[in-house]
Design an enzyme around this catalytic site. Structure first.
Site, mmCIF file in Angstrom:
data_model
loop_
_atom_site.group_PDB
_atom_site.id
_atom_site.type_symbol
_atom_site.label_atom_id
_atom_site.label_comp_id
_atom_site.label_asym_id
_atom_site.label_seq_id
_atom_site.Cartn_x
_atom_site.Cartn_y
_atom_site.Cartn_z
ATOM 1 C CG ASP A 473 -0.484 -0.224 2.504
ATOM 2 O OD1 ASP A 473 0.710 -0.503 2.622
ATOM 3 O OD2 ASP A 473 -1.264 -0.119 3.471
HETATM 4 C C1 LAN Z 1 3.701 -0.431 10.076
HETATM 5 C C2 LAN Z 1 3.461 0.968 9.693
HETATM 6 C C3 LAN Z 1 2.766 1.176 8.396
HETATM 7 C C4 LAN Z 1 1.870 0.017 8.026
HETATM 8 C C5 LAN Z 1 0.851 0.363 6.909
HETATM 9 C C6 LAN Z 1 1.495 0.904 5.664
HETATM 10 C C7 LAN Z 1 -0.114 1.433 7.419
HETATM 11 C C8 LAN Z 1 0.060 -0.897 6.622
HETATM 12 O O1 LAN Z 1 -0.968 -0.634 5.716
HETATM 13 C C9 LAN Z 1 0.965 -2.039 6.222
HETATM 14 C C10 LAN Z 1 1.926 -2.392 7.366
HETATM 15 C C11 LAN Z 1 2.782 -1.207 7.841
HETATM 16 C C12 LAN Z 1 3.911 -0.997 6.867
HETATM 17 C C13 LAN Z 1 3.418 -1.476 9.204
HETATM 18 C C14 LAN Z 1 3.840 -2.835 9.581
HETATM 19 C C15 LAN Z 1 4.297 -3.058 11.016
HETATM 20 C C16 LAN Z 1 5.032 -1.871 11.599
HETATM 21 C C17 LAN Z 1 6.293 -1.632 10.810
HETATM 22 C C18 LAN Z 1 4.095 -0.673 11.496
HETATM 23 C C19 LAN Z 1 2.777 -0.839 12.222
HETATM 24 C C20 LAN Z 1 4.854 0.382 12.258
HETATM 25 C C21 LAN Z 1 5.543 -0.383 13.412
HETATM 26 C C22 LAN Z 1 5.388 -1.891 13.097
HETATM 27 C C23 LAN Z 1 6.616 -2.707 13.543
HETATM 28 C C24 LAN Z 1 6.315 -4.175 13.441
HETATM 29 C C25 LAN Z 1 7.016 -2.314 14.957
HETATM 30 C C26 LAN Z 1 8.104 -3.133 15.557
HETATM 31 C C27 LAN Z 1 7.533 -4.218 16.358
HETATM 32 C C28 LAN Z 1 7.727 -5.526 16.175
HETATM 33 C C29 LAN Z 1 6.765 -6.461 16.763
HETATM 34 C C30 LAN Z 1 8.857 -6.079 15.410
#
Ligand code: LAN
Length: 743
Positions: A473
């Site tokens: 996305d």
């Molecule tokens: C995110 C941030 C953005 C998010 C969107 C683009 C909004 C979504 O549509 C797809 C997944 C994604 C890219 C995403 C995946 C997981 C993330 C990176 C996070 C929620 C921000 C932080 C999270 C990450 C896993 C945090 C670290 C924690 C762990 C358990 C490793």
């Protein structure tokens, strides 16, 4: 805080770590104060965001504080009041005027990206055990943040800023405070310890807490369930081979397994000796750590380990490790894991995928390459990319920023509101476009197959090109922003057709067999892998899943592209879209809703799913499915006209009301209902009246409840959503119903 006290913390950190003597706790008053917030500056270097504390008046003069800096820090902005908005477009114009002041030099938007409360501990423990000096202003602001976010009632911390206190949050943040010099006698620390002890002490922490505490040397490795790097030696066809896991799990598991295999523990210091007494309810020497591998407080146990996983862990501890794991296997596994760690560092220029594997890779490099190595130095520098300063202090962001994501959304919202043609915003939008131009990923990673990476040429990441991970996305939203903006007269066409096609090529590799789209990669393993989910605090983490959000973004990007490039891979695109829409329809629940995974929750997913279906002409008037979705949303509208959904929905899978309506969710619901072409204007009007009524005099909205989520249980902030989604919703309303007076 006096300069003297500041330098003391700095030298404490230095001397304690160098001599491994531990930081002598400075008195509470010294760390319990704020730095001079007027001295903080955000540097944005092609999207790389780092915060700097200016020590001298000369530096302050040479680098004035921007409006964005002041806003992030909660300092007065002194912006003039805008004429109060009565109509949707006037309101959208006011907020855009405010938002334009927050644009950063390279053209992107940024903001704090906090929420999770388990990130700073990984960083600060890593700093401590790798003997990295902690600058005094950072120490001051981190402790200030953690005190600000301490639960005022019970003294603990939770998994995220709105969560109830847990062992994970409390034990880990307690440790951070102590490393940064807060005395154990501080009344707030006494309270925190009380909470931790009430929950049974650190032996009841989840797996990741036990890992970090063992690294620090305040827990024994016997208490940590196995993290065998040996799994990396499994052939690729094995159904549980790590390359099949969700990228965030495998990239965390990778350095974790290396460190686990090394059983690295920092040598005891006076501080860690003290912590060994503070974190438990019984004397350290009397604790049978091996019997605590599976003890966990119910507050932390969202996803209890399955009997299967417990049996595997038992076999690894009692049979595999002591009798079968030869030296040869150990060495091969560690070597291969470290090779993959190096590839991750190389591919991201040490930025790393996220805030958990960043510190862990740093530690792995420290163990393997030594304190003075290039890898460790570069990591130390890069870790600053995750830090953010706000009014409450310094926190660690969930990624190295939200640059590309928020910038793409701003562009699209402004276009939707019909404001992109207005010369007033030309410069702002041109700079935003230049940012996206700069941030497009132009090549695949070296030996992509060997490090199990997804094709990425032409893609955009969530944050920056340096991080460099395509997300379906993020690529789609950026692609839409670019196509739309480059077609408006007056904007340069920086990004060539070829480059747009590269993005499409990558997107087309990202569809699952089910038709849906996941986040970073296609689904590579079976859902049964959840039986092996070892991180008790999260759900649905082991593999990629289909997401209505990601699928919608991709479907709409493909549609927009085909509209302008009807000849490029048209048949394939049509097929891909068709299958994607079938997935969206299948994912709808009987009550008309969709479960959202990245925003809270049914409101967020509803907006996306309705946009998907609208893009193929399904609307309220011709689709029973859409009517059901609208009825669902309308049934949740609150008496003041707004929508407010609690993060509990994400945990439980059942729609749960927030006590108060929320601007962001109200806009999501309105956008969804307008996509659906809801014939009745009244609920929308009432909703947007509430939204405009809450707008501030500079065009801004105040921060309300947290907006985003991941892994079902952890919430994360998207502070720019409160500006972006009103622009879009108000713009759509004016387009459909006219620029009526709302107030
Ligand atoms: C995110 C941030 C953005 C998010 C969107 C683009 C909004 C979504 O549509 C797809 C997944 C994604 C890219 C995403 C995946 C997981 C993330 C990176 C996070 C929620 C921000 C932080 C999270 C990450 C896993 C945090 C670290 C924690 C762990 C358990 C490793």
């Amino acid at each position: 805080m006096t300069r003297q006290a500041q330098s003391r913390i700095k030298s404490n950190a230095k001397s304690s770590t160098k001599t491994a003597n531990g930081a002598t706790a400075v008195t509470v008053d010294e760390v319990d104060q704020s730095t001079d917030l007027r001295r903080w500056r955000l540097l944005d270097d092609r999207g790389r965001q780092t915060w700097h504390y200016l020590e001298t008046d000369e530096e302050v003069k040479g680098w004035p504080q921007s409006t964005a800096d002041k806003y992030f820090l909660g300092l007065p902005l002194n912006l003039p009041d805008l004429p109060p908005a009565k109509t949707p477009l006037a309101s959208a114009k006011n907020v855009l005027s405010f938002l334009s002041k927050l644009q950063l030099a390279p053209g992107n938007w940024g903001c704090e990206y906090g929420g999770p409360m388990f990130l700073l501990p990984g960083l600060v423990v890593t700093w401590y055990v790798t003997e990295t000096p902690i600058p005094a202003p950072f120490a001051t602001e981190i402790t200030r943040y953690l005190f600000a976010r301490q639960n005022p009632k019970d003294g603990g911390w939770g998994l995220h800023i709105e969560a109830e206190s847990s062992v994970f949050g409390t034990a880990m943040n307690y440790v951070v405070m102590r490393i940064l010099g807060v005395s154990e006698e501080d009344q707030r620390m006494v309270k925190a310890r009380g909470m931790l002890h009430q929950l049974g002490g650190a032996v009841n922490g989840p797996h990741w807490a036990k890992f970090w505490l063992s690294v620090l040397g305040v827990m024994e490795w016997d208490a940590v369930n196995p993290v065998p790097p040996d799994l990396w030696l499994l052939p690729d066809w094995v159904p549980i081979a790590p390359w099949r896991w969700w990228i965030h799990m495998r990239q965390v598991f990778l350095p974790m397994s290396f460190v686990y295999s090394k059983k690295f523990s920092y040598p005891l210091t006076p501080l860690t000796r003290r912590l060994r007494e503070e974190l438990y309810i019984q004397p350290y020497a009397s604790i049978q750590f091996h019997s605590h591998r599976n003890t966990i407080s119910p507050r932390d146990n969202y996803h209890p380990k399955t009997a299967l996983l417990r049996t595997i862990n038992w076999a690894l501890v009692n049979i595999w490790n002591p009798y079968l794991r030869t030296e040869y296997i150990r060495k091969r596994a560690e070597d291969w894991a470290f090779d993959l760690i190096q590839r991750e560092d190389e591919n991201t220029d040490f930025a790393d995928l996220g805030p958990v594997n960043g510190p862990m890779n740093t530690l792995a490099c420290y163990i393997h390459d030594g304190a003075e190595s290039y890898s460790v130095k570069r990591h130390r520098d890069r870790l600053h990319d995750f830090l953010w300063v706000k009014s409450e202090g310094m926190l660690m962001n969930g990624t190295n920023g939200v640059q590309t994501w928020d910038t793409s959304f701003v562009i699209q919202a402004v276009i939707e509101a019909g404001m992109a043609e207005d010369p007033k915003w030309r410069e702002m939008l041109t700079k935003a476009l230049e940012f996206l131009d700069d941030q497009q990923i132009r090549e695949n990673v070296r030996e992509q197959q060997i490090c199990y990476r997804q094709q990425r040429k032409g893609a955009w990441a969530f944050s920056t090109k340096a991080q460099g991970y395509t997300v379906s996305d993020c690529t789609s939203e950026a692609l839409k922003a670019v196509i739309l903006l480059q077609r408006i007269p007056g904007f340069p066409a920086h990004i060539s057709d070829e480059r747009l096609k590269d993005a499409i090529d990558t997107l087309l590799t990202m569809q699952n067999a089910s038709g849906g789209f996941s986040s970073y990669e296609t689904q590579r393993g079976s859902e049964y892998m959840e039986y092996l989910n070892a991180a008790e605090v999260f759900g649905r983490i082991m593999i990629e899943y289909d997401y209505p959000e990601c699928t919608t973004a991709t479907v709409t990007a493909l549609s927009l592209f085909t509209k302008h490039y009807p000849d490029y891979r048209a048949k394939e695109i049509a097929r891909v879209k068709d299958a994607a829409l079938k997935y969206i329809r299948r994912a709808q629940r009987a009550d008309g809703s969709w479960y959202g995974s990245w925003g809270i929750c049914f409101t967020y997913a509803g907006m996306f799913a309705l946009e998907s279906l609208a893009s193929v002409g399904e609307s309220y008037s011709n689709s029973e499915r859409i009517r059901r979705a609208c009825e669902f949303l309308l049934s949740k509208q609150m008496p003041d006209g707004g929508w407010g959904e609690s993060y509990r929905s994400c945990e439980t899978g059942v729609y749960t009301h927030h006590e108060r309506s929320q601007v962001v969710q109200t806009c999501w619901a309105c956008i969804g209902l307008m996509e659906a072409e809801l014939p009745d204007r009244a609920p929308l009007e009432k909703a947007l009246r509430m939204v405009v009524g809450r707008q501030g005099s500079m065009g801004q909205w105040e921060q309300e409840a947290i907006e985003g989520v991941f892994n079902k249980t952890c919430m994360i902030s998207y502070p720019n959503y409160k500006f972006i989604f009103p622009i879009k919703a108000l713009g759509m309303f004016a387009k459909r119903f006219g620029n009526l007076e709302l107030l």
